[in-house]
Design a protein around this motif. Sequence first.
Motif, PDB file in Angstrom:
ATOM      1  N   ARG A 187      87.410  -2.094 -31.917  1.00  0.00           N
ATOM      2  CA  ARG A 187      86.152  -1.896 -31.205  1.00  0.00           C
ATOM      3  C   ARG A 187      86.364  -0.822 -30.145  1.00  0.00           C
ATOM      4  O   ARG A 187      87.360  -0.802 -29.456  1.00  0.00           O
ATOM      5  N   THR A 188      85.454   0.030 -30.026  1.00  0.00           N
ATOM      6  CA  THR A 188      85.535   1.084 -29.026  1.00  0.00           C
ATOM      7  C   THR A 188      84.297   1.050 -28.148  1.00  0.00           C
ATOM      8  O   THR A 188      83.275   0.487 -28.532  1.00  0.00           O
ATOM      9  N   SER A 189      84.435   1.661 -27.028  1.00  0.00           N
ATOM     10  CA  SER A 189      83.306   1.749 -26.096  1.00  0.00           C
ATOM     11  C   SER A 189      83.006   3.214 -25.835  1.00  0.00           C
ATOM     12  O   SER A 189      83.896   4.053 -25.826  1.00  0.00           O
ATOM     13  N   THR A 190      81.758   3.485 -25.625  1.00  0.00           N
ATOM     14  CA  THR A 190      81.338   4.836 -25.291  1.00  0.00           C
ATOM     15  C   THR A 190      80.650   4.786 -23.933  1.00  0.00           C
ATOM     16  O   THR A 190      79.813   3.920 -23.686  1.00  0.00           O
ATOM     17  N   PHE A 191      81.039   5.709 -23.070  1.00  0.00           N
ATOM     18  CA  PHE A 191      80.448   5.794 -21.740  1.00  0.00           C
ATOM     19  C   PHE A 191      79.815   7.162 -21.578  1.00  0.00           C
ATOM     20  O   PHE A 191      80.338   8.160 -22.037  1.00  0.00           O
TER      21      PHE A 191
END
Length: 161
Positions: A5-9
């Motif tokens: 899982r990755t997060s984007t900011f």
Amino acid sequence: MRFLRTSTFTVFLPIQTESPSVEAAKDDTDEAEGFKNKSVLVVDDEALLRQVLETILSAAGLRVFTACGGEEALVIVEEMGSELDLVILDITMPGLSGIETRLQIRQQSPALPIIMSSGHPEEALDRLDDWSTDRDGFIQKPYRNQALLTTIKKFLLTNRA
């Protein structure tokens, strides 16, 4: 099988649409010129604070001397005499307090401007005798550079020019 899982900011930063004004740069230059050949004694028991003030004030064109307490400050005031233009004095220090130091400086150099400083102004200002807005000032810690320089300017460029 594992899934990562990755997060984007997304970060939004303001864009400077105008360059700093020429007038603001001119004011800074004028202030540094006005402080030229002026000397300030910074008295504070916190070494880091003395260093920061020395850096800020030197960059503004002032000659800066430092003392770590009241006893040392009194020696410097006596040695420098009329060459000293201003004292920035912490109110709460071990040994000789800022209030006691101020009283003794007044005996040595009655007209020397003194800017008292503290993180707790309400506790200290009530205890100051012989307060004169012509030669006494106050600045709240933590210092804001512009407020500090404006307060200094009031004493160095108007009263003792």
